[in-house]
Design a protein around this motif. Structure first.
Motif, PDB file in Angstrom:
ATOM      1  N   TYR A  57      10.953   7.074 -10.249  1.00 46.19           N
ATOM      2  CA  TYR A  57      11.981   6.043 -10.165  1.00 46.19           C
ATOM      3  C   TYR A  57      12.116   5.317 -11.499  1.00 46.19           C
ATOM      4  CZ  TYR A  57      14.921   2.409  -8.442  1.00 46.19           C
ATOM      5  OH  TYR A  57      15.987   1.580  -8.275  1.00 46.19           O
ATOM      6  N   LYS A  62      17.586   3.092 -14.462  1.00 48.72           N
ATOM      7  CA  LYS A  62      17.484   2.005 -15.434  1.00 48.72           C
ATOM      8  C   LYS A  62      17.007   0.765 -14.724  1.00 48.72           C
ATOM      9  CE  LYS A  62      21.167   2.691 -18.574  1.00 48.72           C
ATOM     10  NZ  LYS A  62      22.567   2.392 -18.678  1.00 48.72           N
ATOM     11  N   PRO A  64      17.455  -2.267 -13.041  1.00 51.06           N
ATOM     12  CA  PRO A  64      18.684  -2.764 -12.439  1.00 51.06           C
ATOM     13  C   PRO A  64      19.202  -4.042 -13.109  1.00 51.06           C
ATOM     14  CG  PRO A  64      17.062  -2.254 -10.766  1.00 51.06           C
ATOM     15  CD  PRO A  64      16.375  -2.146 -12.082  1.00 51.06           C
ATOM     16  N   GLY A 115      18.122  -6.597  -8.932  1.00 52.87           N
ATOM     17  CA  GLY A 115      19.557  -6.459  -9.208  1.00 52.87           C
ATOM     18  C   GLY A 115      20.172  -7.847  -9.258  1.00 52.87           C
ATOM     19  N   SER A 116      21.495  -7.933  -9.172  1.00 48.63           N
ATOM     20  CA  SER A 116      22.138  -9.246  -9.233  1.00 48.63           C
ATOM     21  C   SER A 116      21.791 -10.066  -8.006  1.00 48.63           C
ATOM     22  CB  SER A 116      23.650  -9.076  -9.258  1.00 48.63           C
ATOM     23  OG  SER A 116      24.011  -8.086 -10.140  1.00 48.63           O
ATOM     24  N   PHE A 117      21.621  -9.385  -6.880  1.00 48.83           N
ATOM     25  CA  PHE A 117      21.460 -10.140  -5.643  1.00 48.83           C
ATOM     26  C   PHE A 117      20.067 -10.081  -5.035  1.00 48.83           C
ATOM     27  CE2 PHE A 117      25.974  -9.034  -5.849  1.00 48.83           C
ATOM     28  CZ  PHE A 117      26.483 -10.309  -5.864  1.00 48.83           C
ATOM     29  N   LEU A 120      14.176  -4.825  -5.538  1.00 46.70           N
ATOM     30  CA  LEU A 120      13.950  -3.560  -4.837  1.00 46.70           C
ATOM     31  C   LEU A 120      12.475  -3.194  -4.881  1.00 46.70           C
ATOM     32  CD1 LEU A 120      15.797  -1.336  -3.468  1.00 46.70           C
ATOM     33  CD2 LEU A 120      15.090   0.041  -5.407  1.00 46.70           C
ATOM     34  N   LYS A 135      15.050  -3.456   0.049  1.00 53.35           N
ATOM     35  CA  LYS A 135      15.822  -4.397  -0.769  1.00 53.35           C
ATOM     36  C   LYS A 135      15.565  -5.793  -0.229  1.00 53.35           C
ATOM     37  CE  LYS A 135      20.434  -4.975  -2.686  1.00 53.35           C
ATOM     38  NZ  LYS A 135      21.813  -4.538  -2.711  1.00 53.35           N
ATOM     39  N   GLU A 149      25.406  -6.947   3.880  1.00 58.01           N
ATOM     40  CA  GLU A 149      25.281  -5.555   3.467  1.00 58.01           C
ATOM     41  C   GLU A 149      24.741  -4.706   4.620  1.00 58.01           C
ATOM     42  OE1 GLU A 149      23.289  -5.383  -0.400  1.00 58.01           O
ATOM     43  OE2 GLU A 149      23.587  -3.214  -0.330  1.00 58.01           O
ATOM     44  N   GLU A 183      16.526   4.305   3.538  1.00 56.60           N
ATOM     45  CA  GLU A 183      16.097   5.591   2.998  1.00 56.60           C
ATOM     46  C   GLU A 183      15.972   5.508   1.478  1.00 56.60           C
ATOM     47  OE1 GLU A 183      17.978  10.117   2.958  1.00 56.60           O
ATOM     48  OE2 GLU A 183      19.122   8.457   3.758  1.00 56.60           O
ATOM     49  N   LEU A 185      16.388   6.833  -2.016  1.00 55.66           N
ATOM     50  CA  LEU A 185      17.245   7.848  -2.628  1.00 55.66           C
ATOM     51  C   LEU A 185      16.772   8.182  -4.035  1.00 55.66           C
ATOM     52  CD1 LEU A 185      20.621   6.364  -1.386  1.00 55.66           C
ATOM     53  CD2 LEU A 185      19.466   8.394  -0.497  1.00 55.66           C
ATOM     54  N   LYS A 230      31.571   2.277  -9.155  1.00 55.99           N
ATOM     55  CA  LYS A 230      30.999   2.428 -10.505  1.00 55.99           C
ATOM     56  C   LYS A 230      29.860   3.445 -10.394  1.00 55.99           C
ATOM     57  CE  LYS A 230      27.901  -1.555 -10.093  1.00 55.99           C
ATOM     58  NZ  LYS A 230      27.463  -2.811 -10.640  1.00 55.99           N
ATOM     59  N   LEU A 235      24.120   7.166  -5.613  1.00 61.23           N
ATOM     60  CA  LEU A 235      22.812   7.771  -5.846  1.00 61.23           C
ATOM     61  C   LEU A 235      22.752   9.151  -5.206  1.00 61.23           C
ATOM     62  CD1 LEU A 235      20.242   4.868  -5.130  1.00 61.23           C
ATOM     63  CD2 LEU A 235      21.689   5.197  -7.111  1.00 61.23           C
ATOM     64  N   ILE A 250      25.749   3.134  -2.329  1.00 61.23           N
ATOM     65  CA  ILE A 250      24.870   1.983  -2.053  1.00 61.23           C
ATOM     66  C   ILE A 250      25.585   0.697  -2.481  1.00 61.23           C
ATOM     67  CG2 ILE A 250      22.687   3.237  -2.300  1.00 61.23           C
ATOM     68  CD1 ILE A 250      22.569   1.632  -5.125  1.00 61.23           C
ATOM     69  N   ASP A 251      24.905  -0.405  -2.335  1.00 60.43           N
ATOM     70  CA  ASP A 251      25.404  -1.711  -2.767  1.00 60.43           C
ATOM     71  C   ASP A 251      26.729  -2.051  -2.078  1.00 60.43           C
ATOM     72  OD1 ASP A 251      25.595  -4.083  -3.980  1.00 60.43           O
ATOM     73  OD2 ASP A 251      25.682  -3.351  -6.036  1.00 60.43           O
TER      74      ASP A 251
HETATM   75  N1  LIG Z   1      18.060   3.314  -1.103  1.00 56.19           N
HETATM   76  C1  LIG Z   1      17.745   3.235  -2.387  1.00 56.19           C
HETATM   77  N2  LIG Z   1      16.897   4.116  -2.948  1.00 56.19           N
HETATM   78  C2  LIG Z   1      16.591   4.040  -4.262  1.00 56.19           C
HETATM   79  N3  LIG Z   1      17.054   3.101  -5.091  1.00 56.19           N
HETATM   80  C3  LIG Z   1      17.906   2.194  -4.602  1.00 56.19           C
HETATM   81  C4  LIG Z   1      18.281   2.201  -3.225  1.00 56.19           C
HETATM   82  N4  LIG Z   1      19.137   1.171  -3.015  1.00 56.19           N
HETATM   83  C5  LIG Z   1      19.272   0.552  -4.182  1.00 56.19           C
HETATM   84  N5  LIG Z   1      18.545   1.155  -5.158  1.00 56.19           N
HETATM   85  C6  LIG Z   1      18.419   0.762  -6.556  1.00 56.19           C
HETATM   86  O1  LIG Z   1      18.139  -0.634  -6.574  1.00 56.19           O
HETATM   87  C7  LIG Z   1      18.839  -1.272  -7.600  1.00 56.19           C
HETATM   88  C8  LIG Z   1      19.643  -2.441  -7.031  1.00 56.19           C
HETATM   89  O2  LIG Z   1      20.381  -1.995  -5.917  1.00 56.19           O
HETATM   90  P1  LIG Z   1      21.792  -2.572  -5.543  1.00 56.19           P
HETATM   91  O3  LIG Z   1      22.820  -2.041  -6.485  1.00 56.19           O
HETATM   92  O4  LIG Z   1      22.018  -2.297  -4.092  1.00 56.19           O
HETATM   93  O5  LIG Z   1      21.523  -4.130  -5.741  1.00 56.19           O
HETATM   94  P2  LIG Z   1      22.360  -5.268  -6.426  1.00 56.19           P
HETATM   95  O6  LIG Z   1      21.446  -6.404  -6.530  1.00 56.19           O
HETATM   96  O7  LIG Z   1      23.607  -5.480  -5.670  1.00 56.19           O
HETATM   97  O8  LIG Z   1      22.634  -4.631  -7.833  1.00 56.19           O
HETATM   98  P3  LIG Z   1      23.798  -4.867  -8.865  1.00 56.19           P
HETATM   99  O9  LIG Z   1      23.092  -5.399 -10.045  1.00 56.19           O
HETATM  100  O10 LIG Z   1      24.444  -3.532  -9.087  1.00 56.19           O
HETATM  101  O11 LIG Z   1      24.741  -5.823  -8.258  1.00 56.19           O
HETATM  102  C9  LIG Z   1      19.679  -0.194  -8.285  1.00 56.19           C
HETATM  103  O12 LIG Z   1      18.999   0.224  -9.460  1.00 56.19           O
HETATM  104  C10 LIG Z   1      19.713   0.943  -7.306  1.00 56.19           C
HETATM  105  O13 LIG Z   1      19.752   2.182  -7.981  1.00 56.19           O
END
Ligand SMILES: Nc1ncnc2c1ncn2[C@@H]1O[C@H](COP(=O)(O)OP(=O)(O)OP(=O)(O)O)[C@@H](O)[C@H]1O
Length: 526
Positions: A57, A62, A64, A115-117, A120, A135, A149, A183, A185, A230, A235, A250-251
């Motif tokens: 992973y 990258k 996030p 991530g922004s919200f 993980l 998450k 979500e 799950e 991914l 985007k 994934l 996702i997201d």
């Molecule tokens: N089911 C999953 N399996 C593996 N990695 C995941 C999974 N769900 C999310 N991720 C990873 O977790 C990170 C954050 O996920 P996500 O985009 O859902 O959150 P976010 O806080 O909304 O992020 P963003 O900064 O895009 O708004 C990403 O790097 C994504 O690749």
């Protein structure tokens, strides 16, 4: 049998077949006078090594947080509060390790990033040791996203593939945190695109076009708009599974229902805030207009063009303010003629974008009509056998691994059963016949009127006819298999495979190991 993943020890090769379903062990026959390998078929291991997954992973996704800065999404107070700059918050993320989600058996094992919200974690089921993604979001954040979500994921779980399985949602530490267990991914398309040199081949892009129009169709038929197209939000499945070719969304934090409770469409509005990533957003979104199904598809086409060409004309536009920049990017989208935007790509892409841009706000896109030309294109250009497991990342991505590079220099393991010339020519004739009949069926589909509003996507109908290459069983077994064959089958046999409206309105089947309404009362009241 096409080998795509390999692990080597001194005396044996272990390879997953091109389904990713079965592990074949090729053992060197030490005592034999003839060189070669004996083949033993092993079931795929159920339990995954958590350290391997963690390293994988870290390597292929990258951070996030870096990603969210790049896409310009404003970080929420929750994400800001989790910066590692403050010792307290760093210890917060560490303190969740070993904690269970609600009264489920899923435990956070390793922190992967934020991530922004939310954050993980890599998680594990206490008994089965199956690894999952968890998450996590602060329970007291200003704008809770995670439960929303979760609700959108729930609505989409009826889709046979392309959406991660959702296991449970619940509080951690008496509601200080909320967690969504899903799950685990594989890498994102953003990362894969980068790994493949910043461009995907035409074949990969066409196959992705089919998978993704079909996926968006499923999302739309569930009454939902995605609104966050985007590359980082798509994934692949994990590489050692049959989902390595499947694109998952996702997201779902920006999702919105386009269908209201009474079944009517949301109303058209202007001066709306922008939602999504400016590079891929539709012109209407750029202009502050309410989004509908057409806007998701327009954004999808921009992303596909970006995948093929590696660049979009409006990249690099700068301005003094964000509003000004968005306006300029919108103008560039309007002023770039569609044939110029799609130059060097098959004509099908120009026609696709033209037809999407001509949709009215409430109009239902003709998904079948949008898909048909791409099946035809694939059949024409790539002697279609629906072998959609050939994607750029099944080649170049793995070749970057030192083990595989080493493996490539080794003599190919020889299968014991030699294939006679007669059987090869027999399979070639069979393949030609199959291809001819497939082309006829695609043509027949092209001549038919598009499926109407009363029909929707199949939920795991699989491919009972078997004509498309065996996707059915795998799809029924968990959304893997041969997605293109399955999608084609659904479009050719719409009557058999489509769900009735009644079925669609039934509650989604969530794999919730709490065995009760997994929404915590604390979260519901927010
Ligand atoms: N089911 C999953 N399996 C593996 N990695 C995941 C999974 N769900 C999310 N991720 C990873 O977790 C990170 C954050 O996920 P996500 O985009 O859902 O959150 P976010 O806080 O909304 O992020 P963003 O900064 O895009 O708004 C990403 O790097 C994504 O690749």
């Amino acid at each position: 049998m096409q080998i795509i993943l390999s692990i080597k020890s001194s005396s044996s090769y272990a390879n997953y077949d091109n389904n990713g379903d079965t592990l074949y062990v090729f053992k060197r026959r030490q005592s034999s006078t003839t060189s070669g390998f004996s083949i033993r078929k092993l079931p795929q291991p159920q339990e995954t090594n958590i350290d391997f997954l963690y390293e994988y992973y870290q390597k292929y996704n990258k951070n996030p947080r870096q990603r969210s800065r790049q896409t310009g999404k404003a970080a929420s107070p929750a994400a800001a509060a989790n910066t590692t700059e403050t010792g307290k918050n760093q210890s917060d993320t560490e303190s969740l390790i070993g904690k269970y989600v609600g009264n489920s058996k899923y435990m956070a094992v390793k922190y992967l990033g934020g991530g922004s919200f939310g954050n993980l974690y890599l998680g594990q089921h206490r008994d089965s040791r199956v690894t999952v993604a968890i998450k996590i979001e602060r329970g007291d954040c200003d704008k809770p996203q995670l439960f929303l979500e979760y609700r959108f994921y729930k609505k989409l779980t009826r889709l046979p593939r392309g959406v991660p399985k959702i296991y449970t949602f619940g509080p951690i530490e008496d509601g200080r945190w909320n967690a969504l267990v899903m799950e685990l991914l594989g890498p994102s398309l953003e990362k894969m695109h980068e790994n493949c040199g910043g461009r995907f081949s035409l074949r990969t892009v066409i196959q992705m076009t089919i998978q993704m129009i079909h996926l968006y169709r499923g999302i739309h038929e569930s009454g939902i708009l995605y609104r966050d197209t985007k590359p980082a939000n798509f994934l692949l499945g994990q590489p050692n599974t049959g989902k390595w070719w499947i694109i998952h969304v996702i997201d779902l934090g920006f999702c919105k229902e386009w269908r209201r409770e009474d079944g009517s469409h949301i109303v058209y509005q202007e001066n709306k805030p922008f939602t999504g990533t400016v590079r891929y957003m539709s012109i209407n979104n750029n202009m502050g207009r309410e989004q509908s199904r057409r806007d998701d598809l327009e954004a999808l086409v921009y992303m596909l063009i970006y995948f093929y060409k590696g660049r979009l004309p409006w990249q690099g536009i700068t301005a003094n303010t964000i509003i000004e920049r968005y306006r300029m990017i919108g103008e560039c989208k309007v002023n770039t003629p569609i044939p110029t935007l799609c130059s060097d790509m098959p004509m099908e892409y120009t026609l696709l974008l033209q037809s999407i841009r001509s949709l009215h706000f409430e109009e239902r896109p003709s998904y079948s009509n949008l898909l048909t030309p791409f099946f035809q294109l694939l059949a024409r250009e790539y002697a279609l056998e629906m072998n959609d497991r050939v994607y750029d990342w099944t080649m170049s991505h793995e070749i970057k691994s030192p083990t595989l590079r080493f493996m490539q220099q080794q003599p190919e393991p020889v299968e014991e059963q030699s294939v006679s010339e007669k059987s090869i020519s027999y399979s070639a004739t069979k393949a030609a016949k199959y291809r001819k009949s497939l082309m006829n069926r695609i043509q027949a589909m092209a001549n038919q009127p598009d499926d109407d509003n009363s029909k929707s996507v199949s939920a795991g109908t699989g491919n009972p006819g078997g004509s498309g290459g065996g996707g059915g069983a795998a799809a029924a077994a968990g959304g893997g298999g041969n997605p293109l064959a399955d999608i084609l089958h659904q479009h050719l046999n719409t009557d058999q495979s489509l769900l009735s409206t009644k079925q669609l309105n039934q509650p989604a089947n969530i794999m919730d190991d709490n065995n009760h309404n997994s929404t915590s009362p604390t979260t519901q009241s927010k």
